[in-house]
Design a protein around this motif. Sequence first.
Motif, PDB file in Angstrom:
ATOM      1  N   LEU A  72       0.813  -1.217   0.000  1.00  0.00           N
ATOM      2  CA  LEU A  72       0.000   0.000   0.000  1.00  0.00           C
ATOM      3  C   LEU A  72       0.847   1.268   0.000  1.00  0.00           C
ATOM      4  O   LEU A  72       0.426   2.295  -0.514  1.00  0.00           O
ATOM      5  N   LYS A  73       2.032   1.200   0.573  1.00  0.00           N
ATOM      6  CA  LYS A  73       2.883   2.389   0.662  1.00  0.00           C
ATOM      7  C   LYS A  73       3.453   2.796  -0.688  1.00  0.00           C
ATOM      8  O   LYS A  73       3.716   3.963  -0.928  1.00  0.00           O
ATOM      9  N   THR A  74       3.650   1.828  -1.580  1.00  0.00           N
ATOM     10  CA  THR A  74       4.295   2.158  -2.854  1.00  0.00           C
ATOM     11  C   THR A  74       3.382   2.003  -4.079  1.00  0.00           C
ATOM     12  O   THR A  74       3.550   2.736  -5.047  1.00  0.00           O
ATOM     13  N   ASP A  75       2.441   1.085  -4.037  1.00  0.00           N
ATOM     14  CA  ASP A  75       1.660   0.762  -5.236  1.00  0.00           C
ATOM     15  C   ASP A  75       0.656   1.830  -5.655  1.00  0.00           C
ATOM     16  O   ASP A  75       0.151   1.802  -6.769  1.00  0.00           O
ATOM     17  N   PHE A  76       0.353   2.772  -4.769  1.00  0.00           N
ATOM     18  CA  PHE A  76      -0.526   3.883  -5.139  1.00  0.00           C
ATOM     19  C   PHE A  76       0.281   5.115  -5.551  1.00  0.00           C
ATOM     20  O   PHE A  76      -0.281   6.159  -5.840  1.00  0.00           O
ATOM     21  N   GLY A  77       1.595   4.995  -5.596  1.00  0.00           N
ATOM     22  CA  GLY A  77       2.494   6.123  -5.796  1.00  0.00           C
ATOM     23  C   GLY A  77       2.277   6.943  -7.051  1.00  0.00           C
ATOM     24  O   GLY A  77       2.457   8.158  -7.033  1.00  0.00           O
ATOM     25  N   ASP A  78       1.870   6.314  -8.162  1.00  0.00           N
ATOM     26  CA  ASP A  78       1.680   7.081  -9.394  1.00  0.00           C
ATOM     27  C   ASP A  78       0.231   7.532  -9.576  1.00  0.00           C
ATOM     28  O   ASP A  78      -0.100   8.207 -10.540  1.00  0.00           O
ATOM     29  N   GLY A  79      -0.639   7.138  -8.638  1.00  0.00           N
ATOM     30  CA  GLY A  79      -2.028   7.589  -8.669  1.00  0.00           C
ATOM     31  C   GLY A  79      -2.965   6.751  -9.511  1.00  0.00           C
ATOM     32  O   GLY A  79      -4.188   6.863  -9.370  1.00  0.00           O
ATOM     33  N   ILE A  80      -2.444   5.903 -10.378  1.00  0.00           N
ATOM     34  CA  ILE A  80      -3.303   5.156 -11.298  1.00  0.00           C
ATOM     35  C   ILE A  80      -4.204   4.174 -10.556  1.00  0.00           C
ATOM     36  O   ILE A  80      -5.425   4.143 -10.771  1.00  0.00           O
ATOM     37  N   LYS A  81      -3.641   3.379  -9.665  1.00  0.00           N
ATOM     38  CA  LYS A  81      -4.453   2.376  -8.959  1.00  0.00           C
ATOM     39  C   LYS A  81      -5.431   3.030  -7.994  1.00  0.00           C
ATOM     40  O   LYS A  81      -6.557   2.563  -7.848  1.00  0.00           O
ATOM     41  N   LEU A  82      -5.038   4.123  -7.376  1.00  0.00           N
ATOM     42  CA  LEU A  82      -5.965   4.846  -6.503  1.00  0.00           C
ATOM     43  C   LEU A  82      -7.117   5.418  -7.314  1.00  0.00           C
ATOM     44  O   LEU A  82      -8.281   5.315  -6.926  1.00  0.00           O
ATOM     45  N   LEU A  83      -6.783   5.992  -8.451  1.00  0.00           N
ATOM     46  CA  LEU A  83      -7.799   6.554  -9.328  1.00  0.00           C
ATOM     47  C   LEU A  83      -8.778   5.469  -9.786  1.00  0.00           C
ATOM     48  O   LEU A  83      -9.998   5.642  -9.707  1.00  0.00           O
ATOM     49  N   ARG A  84      -8.240   4.342 -10.213  1.00  0.00           N
ATOM     50  CA  ARG A  84      -9.101   3.243 -10.672  1.00  0.00           C
ATOM     51  C   ARG A  84      -9.945   2.688  -9.526  1.00  0.00           C
ATOM     52  O   ARG A  84     -11.114   2.363  -9.713  1.00  0.00           O
ATOM     53  N   LEU A  85      -9.381   2.612  -8.326  1.00  0.00           N
ATOM     54  CA  LEU A  85     -10.133   2.134  -7.166  1.00  0.00           C
ATOM     55  C   LEU A  85     -11.329   3.035  -6.885  1.00  0.00           C
ATOM     56  O   LEU A  85     -12.444   2.558  -6.699  1.00  0.00           O
ATOM     57  N   GLN A  99      -1.700   8.086 -18.065  1.00  0.00           N
ATOM     58  CA  GLN A  99      -1.689   6.625 -17.997  1.00  0.00           C
ATOM     59  C   GLN A  99      -0.286   6.053 -17.814  1.00  0.00           C
ATOM     60  O   GLN A  99      -0.134   4.925 -17.348  1.00  0.00           O
ATOM     61  N   ASN A 100       0.724   6.800 -18.199  1.00  0.00           N
ATOM     62  CA  ASN A 100       2.117   6.374 -18.017  1.00  0.00           C
ATOM     63  C   ASN A 100       2.913   7.515 -17.380  1.00  0.00           C
ATOM     64  O   ASN A 100       3.801   8.081 -18.008  1.00  0.00           O
ATOM     65  N   PRO A 101       2.599   7.850 -16.150  1.00  0.00           N
ATOM     66  CA  PRO A 101       3.281   8.988 -15.528  1.00  0.00           C
ATOM     67  C   PRO A 101       4.755   8.686 -15.291  1.00  0.00           C
ATOM     68  O   PRO A 101       5.114   7.615 -14.825  1.00  0.00           O
ATOM     69  N   VAL A 102       5.582   9.637 -15.657  1.00  0.00           N
ATOM     70  CA  VAL A 102       7.025   9.481 -15.490  1.00  0.00           C
ATOM     71  C   VAL A 102       7.526  10.464 -14.431  1.00  0.00           C
ATOM     72  O   VAL A 102       8.226  10.076 -13.503  1.00  0.00           O
ATOM     73  N   SER A 103       7.118  11.710 -14.583  1.00  0.00           N
ATOM     74  CA  SER A 103       7.611  12.741 -13.671  1.00  0.00           C
ATOM     75  C   SER A 103       6.794  12.752 -12.377  1.00  0.00           C
ATOM     76  O   SER A 103       5.653  12.285 -12.325  1.00  0.00           O
ATOM     77  N   LYS A 104       7.404  13.308 -11.357  1.00  0.00           N
ATOM     78  CA  LYS A 104       6.726  13.462 -10.073  1.00  0.00           C
ATOM     79  C   LYS A 104       5.473  14.320 -10.245  1.00  0.00           C
ATOM     80  O   LYS A 104       4.427  14.050  -9.638  1.00  0.00           O
ATOM     81  N   PHE A 105       5.550  15.325 -11.087  1.00  0.00           N
ATOM     82  CA  PHE A 105       4.420  16.206 -11.346  1.00  0.00           C
ATOM     83  C   PHE A 105       3.225  15.423 -11.905  1.00  0.00           C
ATOM     84  O   PHE A 105       2.088  15.614 -11.467  1.00  0.00           O
ATOM     85  N   GLN A 106       3.481  14.543 -12.876  1.00  0.00           N
ATOM     86  CA  GLN A 106       2.404  13.742 -13.467  1.00  0.00           C
ATOM     87  C   GLN A 106       1.776  12.804 -12.432  1.00  0.00           C
ATOM     88  O   GLN A 106       0.558  12.602 -12.414  1.00  0.00           O
ATOM     89  N   LYS A 107       2.603  12.241 -11.559  1.00  0.00           N
ATOM     90  CA  LYS A 107       2.101  11.344 -10.516  1.00  0.00           C
ATOM     91  C   LYS A 107       1.220  12.105  -9.530  1.00  0.00           C
ATOM     92  O   LYS A 107       0.152  11.634  -9.140  1.00  0.00           O
ATOM     93  N   VAL A 108       1.667  13.307  -9.166  1.00  0.00           N
ATOM     94  CA  VAL A 108       0.884  14.137  -8.248  1.00  0.00           C
ATOM     95  C   VAL A 108      -0.438  14.544  -8.902  1.00  0.00           C
ATOM     96  O   VAL A 108      -1.486  14.558  -8.248  1.00  0.00           O
ATOM     97  N   GLU A 109      -0.397  14.877 -10.194  1.00  0.00           N
ATOM     98  CA  GLU A 109      -1.639  15.190 -10.919  1.00  0.00           C
ATOM     99  C   GLU A 109      -2.620  14.030 -10.824  1.00  0.00           C
ATOM    100  O   GLU A 109      -3.807  14.224 -10.563  1.00  0.00           O
ATOM    101  N   ASN A 110      -2.137  12.805 -11.048  1.00  0.00           N
ATOM    102  CA  ASN A 110      -2.990  11.620 -10.967  1.00  0.00           C
ATOM    103  C   ASN A 110      -3.551  11.438  -9.555  1.00  0.00           C
ATOM    104  O   ASN A 110      -4.725  11.100  -9.396  1.00  0.00           O
TER     105      ASN A 110
END
Length: 121
Positions: A72-85, A99-110
């Motif tokens: 749980l600490k790492t798998d939600f890191g890019d936001g995709i799985k949290l968003l889908r949940l 859908q393929n976030p690379v930068s920290k900014f994209q992950k935070v956006e997700n």
Amino acid sequence: SGGRPLPEHTRQARRLPSSGTAPTAAMPDENVTEGLSGSKDGEAARQKMQIKSFTAWVNLHLKQAGMAVENLKTDFGDGIKLLRLVEIISEEELGKYNQNPVSKFQKVENLNIPLKYNQNP
């Protein structure tokens, strides 16, 4: 509950041994009950059990999207799985995301998408 009656062997009352005490196996282990009463080990065990239970609950829902989490600490890191949940639980689409976030900014956006959704009733 309705349905078939229980088999005879499950309806019989358990008998105590002739000594009048319960079998040893039925007695709780002192270490187990001590551990659950607030010690550091008990707290750690309770937290581990909660994490395991929540992870199973999350995976039950993410399975619908062909996804799963292990940590749980790492798998939600890019936001995709949290968003889908959140989409699965709410039965609503939350819009476009990286859908393929690379930068920290994209992950935070997700990550912000489901968080903003949860703030709006």
